[in-house]
Scaffold this motif. Structure first.
Motif, PDB file in Angstrom:
ATOM      1  N   ALA A  85     111.644 -27.991  -0.113  1.00 38.52           N
ATOM      2  CA  ALA A  85     112.758 -28.421  -0.960  1.00 38.52           C
ATOM      3  C   ALA A  85     112.386 -29.630  -1.814  1.00 38.52           C
ATOM      4  CB  ALA A  85     113.968 -28.754  -0.087  1.00 38.52           C
ATOM      5  N   ASN A  86     111.173 -30.189  -1.592  1.00 36.70           N
ATOM      6  CA  ASN A  86     110.652 -31.326  -2.365  1.00 36.70           C
ATOM      7  C   ASN A  86     111.399 -32.636  -2.118  1.00 36.70           C
ATOM      8  OD1 ASN A  86     108.588 -29.851  -3.682  1.00 36.70           O
ATOM      9  ND2 ASN A  86     110.056 -29.091  -5.199  1.00 36.70           N
ATOM     10  N   ILE A  87     112.177 -32.745  -1.046  1.00 33.84           N
ATOM     11  CA  ILE A  87     112.948 -33.982  -0.853  1.00 33.84           C
ATOM     12  C   ILE A  87     112.090 -35.122  -0.307  1.00 33.84           C
ATOM     13  CG2 ILE A  87     115.124 -32.751  -0.543  1.00 33.84           C
ATOM     14  CD1 ILE A  87     114.910 -33.316   2.453  1.00 33.84           C
ATOM     15  N   THR A  88     110.864 -34.821   0.147  1.00 30.08           N
ATOM     16  CA  THR A  88     109.981 -35.899   0.592  1.00 30.08           C
ATOM     17  C   THR A  88     109.142 -36.448  -0.556  1.00 30.08           C
ATOM     18  OG1 THR A  88     108.333 -34.241   1.240  1.00 30.08           O
ATOM     19  CG2 THR A  88     109.820 -35.065   2.964  1.00 30.08           C
ATOM     20  N   SER A  89     109.084 -35.714  -1.664  1.00 36.14           N
ATOM     21  CA  SER A  89     108.273 -36.152  -2.801  1.00 36.14           C
ATOM     22  C   SER A  89     109.087 -36.441  -4.059  1.00 36.14           C
ATOM     23  CB  SER A  89     107.218 -35.088  -3.135  1.00 36.14           C
ATOM     24  OG  SER A  89     107.847 -33.834  -3.405  1.00 36.14           O
ATOM     25  N   GLU A  90     110.280 -35.866  -4.142  1.00 34.06           N
ATOM     26  CA  GLU A  90     111.128 -36.042  -5.314  1.00 34.06           C
ATOM     27  C   GLU A  90     112.453 -36.691  -4.909  1.00 34.06           C
ATOM     28  OE1 GLU A  90     110.191 -35.441  -8.337  1.00 34.06           O
ATOM     29  OE2 GLU A  90     108.291 -34.478  -7.844  1.00 34.06           O
ATOM     30  N   LEU A  91     112.919 -37.596  -5.761  1.00 38.65           N
ATOM     31  CA  LEU A  91     114.193 -38.268  -5.496  1.00 38.65           C
ATOM     32  C   LEU A  91     115.377 -37.369  -5.820  1.00 38.65           C
ATOM     33  CD1 LEU A  91     115.620 -40.926  -4.693  1.00 38.65           C
ATOM     34  CD2 LEU A  91     115.414 -41.649  -7.072  1.00 38.65           C
ATOM     35  N   VAL A  92     115.225 -36.527  -6.827  1.00 40.36           N
ATOM     36  CA  VAL A  92     116.314 -35.668  -7.297  1.00 40.36           C
ATOM     37  C   VAL A  92     115.866 -34.210  -7.243  1.00 40.36           C
ATOM     38  CG1 VAL A  92     117.953 -35.234  -9.165  1.00 40.36           C
ATOM     39  CG2 VAL A  92     116.995 -37.527  -8.868  1.00 40.36           C
ATOM     40  N   VAL A  93     116.693 -33.335  -6.666  1.00 38.64           N
ATOM     41  CA  VAL A  93     116.383 -31.900  -6.592  1.00 38.64           C
ATOM     42  C   VAL A  93     117.606 -31.091  -7.007  1.00 38.64           C
ATOM     43  CG1 VAL A  93     114.673 -32.217  -4.759  1.00 38.64           C
ATOM     44  CG2 VAL A  93     117.051 -31.735  -4.154  1.00 38.64           C
ATOM     45  N   ARG A  94     117.359 -29.856  -7.373  1.00 40.01           N
ATOM     46  CA  ARG A  94     118.439 -28.957  -7.768  1.00 40.01           C
ATOM     47  C   ARG A  94     118.934 -28.206  -6.551  1.00 40.01           C
ATOM     48  NH1 ARG A  94     121.653 -29.418 -12.107  1.00 40.01           N
ATOM     49  NH2 ARG A  94     122.416 -27.421 -12.878  1.00 40.01           N
ATOM     50  N   ILE A  95     120.250 -28.137  -6.396  1.00 41.93           N
ATOM     51  CA  ILE A  95     120.841 -27.406  -5.280  1.00 41.93           C
ATOM     52  C   ILE A  95     121.268 -26.006  -5.724  1.00 41.93           C
ATOM     53  CG2 ILE A  95     122.707 -27.355  -3.576  1.00 41.93           C
ATOM     54  CD1 ILE A  95     120.653 -29.520  -3.033  1.00 41.93           C
ATOM     55  N   ASP A  96     122.041 -25.920  -6.811  1.00 37.50           N
ATOM     56  CA  ASP A  96     122.454 -24.648  -7.392  1.00 37.50           C
ATOM     57  C   ASP A  96     122.695 -24.851  -8.880  1.00 37.50           C
ATOM     58  OD1 ASP A  96     125.085 -25.747  -7.700  1.00 37.50           O
ATOM     59  OD2 ASP A  96     125.564 -25.171  -5.643  1.00 37.50           O
ATOM     60  N   GLU A  97     123.296 -23.895  -9.516  1.00 37.90           N
ATOM     61  CA  GLU A  97     123.483 -23.961 -10.964  1.00 37.90           C
ATOM     62  C   GLU A  97     124.333 -25.156 -11.399  1.00 37.90           C
ATOM     63  OE1 GLU A  97     125.109 -20.296 -12.270  1.00 37.90           O
ATOM     64  OE2 GLU A  97     123.289 -19.142 -11.886  1.00 37.90           O
ATOM     65  N   CYS A  98     125.259 -25.564 -10.550  1.00 36.84           N
ATOM     66  CA  CYS A  98     126.191 -26.635 -10.921  1.00 36.84           C
ATOM     67  C   CYS A  98     125.890 -27.978 -10.271  1.00 36.84           C
ATOM     68  CB  CYS A  98     127.628 -26.224 -10.562  1.00 36.84           C
ATOM     69  SG  CYS A  98     128.170 -24.696 -11.344  1.00 36.84           S
ATOM     70  N   THR A  99     125.025 -27.992  -9.259  1.00 35.83           N
ATOM     71  CA  THR A  99     124.887 -29.187  -8.425  1.00 35.83           C
ATOM     72  C   THR A  99     123.447 -29.676  -8.355  1.00 35.83           C
ATOM     73  OG1 THR A  99     126.690 -28.336  -7.048  1.00 35.83           O
ATOM     74  CG2 THR A  99     125.445 -30.203  -6.188  1.00 35.83           C
ATOM     75  N   THR A 100     123.296 -30.970  -8.566  1.00 38.52           N
ATOM     76  CA  THR A 100     122.034 -31.671  -8.349  1.00 38.52           C
ATOM     77  C   THR A 100     122.246 -32.631  -7.177  1.00 38.52           C
ATOM     78  OG1 THR A 100     121.437 -31.533 -10.678  1.00 38.52           O
ATOM     79  CG2 THR A 100     120.361 -33.247  -9.397  1.00 38.52           C
ATOM     80  N   ALA A 101     121.199 -32.880  -6.417  1.00 38.61           N
ATOM     81  CA  ALA A 101     121.331 -33.780  -5.265  1.00 38.61           C
ATOM     82  C   ALA A 101     120.291 -34.887  -5.325  1.00 38.61           C
ATOM     83  CB  ALA A 101     121.200 -33.010  -3.960  1.00 38.61           C
ATOM     84  N   CYS A 125     122.588 -37.275   1.556  1.00 36.17           N
ATOM     85  CA  CYS A 125     122.284 -37.190   0.133  1.00 36.17           C
ATOM     86  C   CYS A 125     123.562 -37.391  -0.666  1.00 36.17           C
ATOM     87  CB  CYS A 125     121.639 -35.845  -0.220  1.00 36.17           C
ATOM     88  SG  CYS A 125     122.734 -34.426   0.035  1.00 36.17           S
ATOM     89  N   ILE A 126     123.415 -37.424  -1.983  1.00 34.41           N
ATOM     90  CA  ILE A 126     124.567 -37.502  -2.877  1.00 34.41           C
ATOM     91  C   ILE A 126     124.535 -36.292  -3.802  1.00 34.41           C
ATOM     92  CG2 ILE A 126     125.626 -38.761  -4.801  1.00 34.41           C
ATOM     93  CD1 ILE A 126     124.845 -41.336  -3.533  1.00 34.41           C
ATOM     94  N   PHE A 127     125.622 -35.524  -3.817  1.00 35.66           N
ATOM     95  CA  PHE A 127     125.745 -34.398  -4.732  1.00 35.66           C
ATOM     96  C   PHE A 127     126.289 -34.886  -6.070  1.00 35.66           C
ATOM     97  CE2 PHE A 127     126.577 -31.943  -0.643  1.00 35.66           C
ATOM     98  CZ  PHE A 127     125.266 -31.485  -0.566  1.00 35.66           C
ATOM     99  N   VAL A 128     125.681 -34.434  -7.148  1.00 38.17           N
ATOM    100  CA  VAL A 128     126.131 -34.770  -8.501  1.00 38.17           C
ATOM    101  C   VAL A 128     126.474 -33.470  -9.214  1.00 38.17           C
ATOM    102  CG1 VAL A 128     125.517 -35.805 -10.717  1.00 38.17           C
ATOM    103  CG2 VAL A 128     124.711 -36.836  -8.585  1.00 38.17           C
ATOM    104  N   LYS A 129     127.684 -33.374  -9.722  1.00 41.97           N
ATOM    105  CA  LYS A 129     128.152 -32.167 -10.389  1.00 41.97           C
ATOM    106  C   LYS A 129     127.915 -32.244 -11.901  1.00 41.97           C
ATOM    107  CE  LYS A 129     130.016 -29.950  -6.835  1.00 41.97           C
ATOM    108  NZ  LYS A 129     129.531 -28.632  -6.391  1.00 41.97           N
ATOM    109  N   GLY A 130     127.485 -31.108 -12.474  1.00 37.39           N
ATOM    110  CA  GLY A 130     127.421 -30.987 -13.929  1.00 37.39           C
ATOM    111  C   GLY A 130     126.340 -31.792 -14.604  1.00 37.39           C
ATOM    112  N   ARG A 131     125.319 -32.206 -13.888  1.00 38.61           N
ATOM    113  CA  ARG A 131     124.214 -32.964 -14.485  1.00 38.61           C
ATOM    114  C   ARG A 131     122.888 -32.317 -14.091  1.00 38.61           C
ATOM    115  NH1 ARG A 131     125.884 -38.312 -16.924  1.00 38.61           N
ATOM    116  NH2 ARG A 131     128.135 -38.282 -16.564  1.00 38.61           N
ATOM    117  N   SER A 132     121.975 -32.282 -15.011  1.00 41.06           N
ATOM    118  CA  SER A 132     120.656 -31.727 -14.727  1.00 41.06           C
ATOM    119  C   SER A 132     119.825 -32.714 -13.925  1.00 41.06           C
ATOM    120  CB  SER A 132     119.927 -31.401 -16.031  1.00 41.06           C
ATOM    121  OG  SER A 132     119.630 -32.603 -16.731  1.00 41.06           O
ATOM    122  N   VAL A 133     118.713 -32.217 -13.378  1.00 42.65           N
ATOM    123  CA  VAL A 133     117.800 -33.088 -12.643  1.00 42.65           C
ATOM    124  C   VAL A 133     117.299 -34.210 -13.550  1.00 42.65           C
ATOM    125  CG1 VAL A 133     115.524 -33.214 -11.540  1.00 42.65           C
ATOM    126  CG2 VAL A 133     117.082 -31.333 -10.987  1.00 42.65           C
ATOM    127  N   GLY A 134     116.923 -33.859 -14.772  1.00 44.96           N
ATOM    128  CA  GLY A 134     116.416 -34.859 -15.707  1.00 44.96           C
ATOM    129  C   GLY A 134     117.446 -35.922 -16.044  1.00 44.96           C
TER     130      GLY A 134
END
Length: 738
Positions: free
Chosen positions: A620-636, A671-680
């Motif tokens: 899931a890349n959570i040990t190497s990346e601070l931000v990952v994609r969960i689904d189409e609407c959610t970034t974590a 973690c923190i879920f963020v709605k409607g925002r891309s990973v970038g």
């Protein structure tokens, strides 16, 4: 002259009778400070290292040499049980001294209290709640009792420092100093302190004295740790067919290959084997789990015709049954297993325990060290076994739900202590408005009518309220007046308001911790304990390791009359863990996920579970990346931050207009879920936060604040929001960790 030679003759005789070969380092160090200086003293060393005697040997020597004209020593403990335990030890020490020791708490003997009131002398043992009651209701008696008080001994300093009871205690001690016109020497005792400087600051508050903290190397103890994991197919324990365990099953129980089909059965067999024929404590994180564990183990022992004793110890068990459990652990010849929550974590003398068993994770390194320290006396290893069970009946492909975060946190806690001997620093609340309200009402109840200026001077000059402004206190008083909790007299004085009379006259007011309305459970004339709801007639439930059936309900007297029945039943308590988890623990959890090493204390199944979690986290890349994609609407965002910093990040994002929500696994901030925002887009936001100095005054505070604190409902919302920003938000710490 040696430290021993300087002690009072009756103490030297006691040491000879007990067969001590020499004084321990902590005892010599305490003698050097207390016999030669008027400084405060902080003693921090492991459980069963002789801290209590270290404090009292020189204190009682000084009291023998220079008798006080009132009570000379005030000993304060967080638990009545600890007072009762120390009372027996002090009685032996004072046997030939002519110095009396008196317990003063709600369960103490009234005759002994009256004797003390007539002839104030010696040592008094009490709790903050009983001291509060004395200052409120016996102000004149307090002056006589403590007019020549020389020493205050505070046991379990680390416990008091972490909550409102510690703030209350320091306020009470300062109020007493003003009442008697003298400043006694304070002595603090603790087995688990990570930051001596903060503890010294707390202990010395309002005394004007310096503090000495002797540093010495205690005896090194070897450790024995074990952790096993059980995948459970169904968590319906009522359907569990419990079978006994015999010698032929030992290999099966201790084996690591556990399938969900029989995982729950093997889990209880493991607990049985881990505690069998041992003097040990079985710690769990909830009262309901304690009850189920002990009931199940008793049934298994019954089928094996074992003489093992199984008892329960938690806050809803009657005082008599708790004391019986303590006595059995200390004095019984046969093996004893006591299921407990935090009530046996503190320093009650339980004799030589062979093992600690823990189901689930302790929620701090401090708690782990406290529990581990209950074993390992007289050169024996300190031994602690962990048992984790996980319900895998409902598989979830979402990666963050498939990681067992409490299991991971337990490993992190152990590694932090093994590798660094690190223990959490104790947080300091700068704006404890709820306790300010409580002490204001307590002072008015004791003093009667006072002017607003005098009240403000008395309250805001107490050390732990020094950061509360006069404007804030004026706002609080106006709020209390408008709600009839305080009234203005014709002379513009302030008195207790009519709507507060019932509150301050109830014994519950003396305590600053939450207590639920409960029903007493009685079998004939014997009280078994309490429950939080009135079960109807015929209902069955578990309490004190036994099963009961309700035969009558007395709603007016709040009593459930019961009879004992066979079998295993369940019970629930409304209890919430509000502990703040430090960011260093979360950071260590990430380190554990990044590593490949298998820790020696992990059983095969525990090691396999850890490896699966590592693989899941890496995919899931959570040990190497601070931000990952969960689904189409959610970034974590997986920042691996503690409670305070994660809350800060969430509030900051909200203040920037970012829709977000913290995901908690129990009380672990995952973690923190963020709605409607891309990973970038989220990465850009976090980069901005790293470089930007944040102004807390522009942060958007949640509308409904659920701050811990019994009396917060009497505090204006404006002040609670201010307290939230000061005590629960750390923007500087967040920037550093990001």
């Amino acid at each position: 002259m040696s430290a021993f030679d300087r002690l009072a003759p009756f103490i030297q005789d006691f040491i000879y009778r007990e067969g001590w070969e020499q004084l321990r380092d902590v005892q010599v160090a305490a003698c050097n400070v207390l016999l030669d200086t008027d400084d405060n003293l902080l003693l921090s060393s492991g459980t069963a290292s002789g801290k209590t005697e270290a404090a009292f040997l020189p204190i009682l020597t000084k009291l023998h040499q220079e008798p006080a004209q009132s009570v000379g020593v005030l000993y304060i403990s967080p638990l009545k049980a600890l007072i009762n335990d120390q009372f027996k030890r002090l009685e032996q020490l004072l046997d030939e001294s002519g110095i009396p020791v008196t317990k003063w708490h709600g369960d103490a003997n009234r005759t002994e209290k009256n004797r003390l009131l007539k002839h104030p002398r010696g040592v008094v043992q009490t709790t903050p709640e009983s001291l509060e009651a004395m200052l409120m209701r016996r102000k004149t008696d307090c002056i006589r009792l403590f007019a020549d008080l020389k020493y205050v001994v505070i046991d379990e300093v680390h416990y008091f420092m972490t909550g409102d009871r510690g703030t209350q205690l320091i306020c009470l001690l300062e109020r007493m100093q003003r009442l008697i016109g003298r400043v006694p020497v304070r002595v603090g005792l603790s087995a688990t302190l990570g930051d001596y400087e903060e503890a010294e600051h707390w202990l010395c508050a309002g005394t004007g004295r310096r503090c000495r903290t002797p540093l010495f190397h205690g005896q090194k103890r070897s450790l024995r740790l074990a952790m096993n994991y059980f995948a459970v197919g169904s968590d319906d324990e009522k359907m569990l067919a419990i079978s006994g365990i015999d010698a032929d099953m030992q290999g099966e129980v201790m084996a690591s290959a556990v399938s969900p089909k029989n995982g729950l059965q093997l889990y209880y067999r493991y607990l049985y084997a881990a505690t069998f024929n041992k003097r040990c404590i079985l710690f769990s994180n909830s009262k309901a789990e304690v009850e189920m564990n002990i009931s199940t183990l008793k049934q298994m022992a019954g089928k094996q015709q074992s003489n093992q004793v199984y008892l329960v110890h938690h806050g809803n068990i009657s005082a008599g049954l708790r004391e019986f459990a303590e006595d059995q652990m200390k004095n019984a010849g046969e093996p004893v297993v006591v299921g407990a929550t935090v009530t046996l974590e503190l320093g009650i003398d339980l004799g030589d325990l062979e093992r600690i068993v823990q189901t689930g994770t302790p929620f701090s390194v401090s708690s782990f060290v406290q529990r581990l320290g209950r074993t390992g006396r007289r050169g024996a290893p300190s031994e602690m076994w962990f048992a984790f069970r996980e319900d895998v009946s409902f598989t979830d492909d979402v990666f963050y739900k498939s990681i067992n975060w409490p299991f991971l946190m337990c490993i992190a806690i152990i590694q932090l202590y093994l590798e660094e001997k690190w223990i959490e620093p104790i947080p300091h609340n700068c704006l404890p408005y709820g306790i300010l309200f409580h002490q204001t009402m307590s002072f008015l109840a004791a003093q009667g009518e006072v002017s607003p200026a005098f009240l403000a001077e008395q309250m805001l000059t107490l050390s732990l309220f020094k950061e509360v402004s006069q404007a804030d206190y004026r706002l609080m008083l106006q709020f209390l007046i408008s709600n009839n909790l305080i009234e203005k007299t014709e002379r513009n004085g302030l008195i207790i308001g009519q709507d507060a009379e019932n509150m301050i006259n109830h014994f519950d007011f003396f305590s600053v911790f939450e207590s639920n309305t409960e029903f007493s459970v009685r079998q004939k004339a014997e009280e078994i304990g309490t429950v939080q709801q009135a079960f109807p007639t015929g209902e069955r439930f578990s309490l004190a390791g036994k099963s009961w059936e309700v035969i009558d309900v007395d709603m007016k007297g709040r009593i459930l009359h019961v009879k004992e029945i066979s079998g295993i039943t369940s019970n629930k308590w409304n209890s919430y863990n509000q502990s703040m988890i430090h960011s260093k623990i979360l950071r260590k959890m990430r380190d554990v996920l990044c590593q490949d090493s298998i820790f020696s204390y992990l059983g095969e199944s525990a090691a396999e579970r850890l490896q699966v979690m590592r693989l899941t986290a890496r995919k899931a890349n959570i040990t190497s990346e601070l931000v990952v994609r969960i689904d189409e609407c959610t970034t974590a965002v997986f920042p691996f931050l503690g409670t305070k910093e994660m809350t800060t990040l969430s509030v900051v994002l909200t203040s920037l207009g970012v829709d977000n929500q913290i995901y908690w696994d129990r009380n672990i901030p995952v973690c923190i879920f963020v709605k409607g925002r891309s990973v970038g887009a989220v990465q850009v936001l976090l980069e901005t936060l790293r470089a930007k100095t944040l102004d807390t005054s522009v942060l958007v505070v949640p509308e409904k604040l659920d701050l811990p604190g019994k009396f917060n409902r009497y505090v204006p919302a404006e002040l609670l929001k201010k307290q939230f920003l000061v005590d629960f938000i750390d923007v500087d710490g967040l920037r550093v960790l990001l």
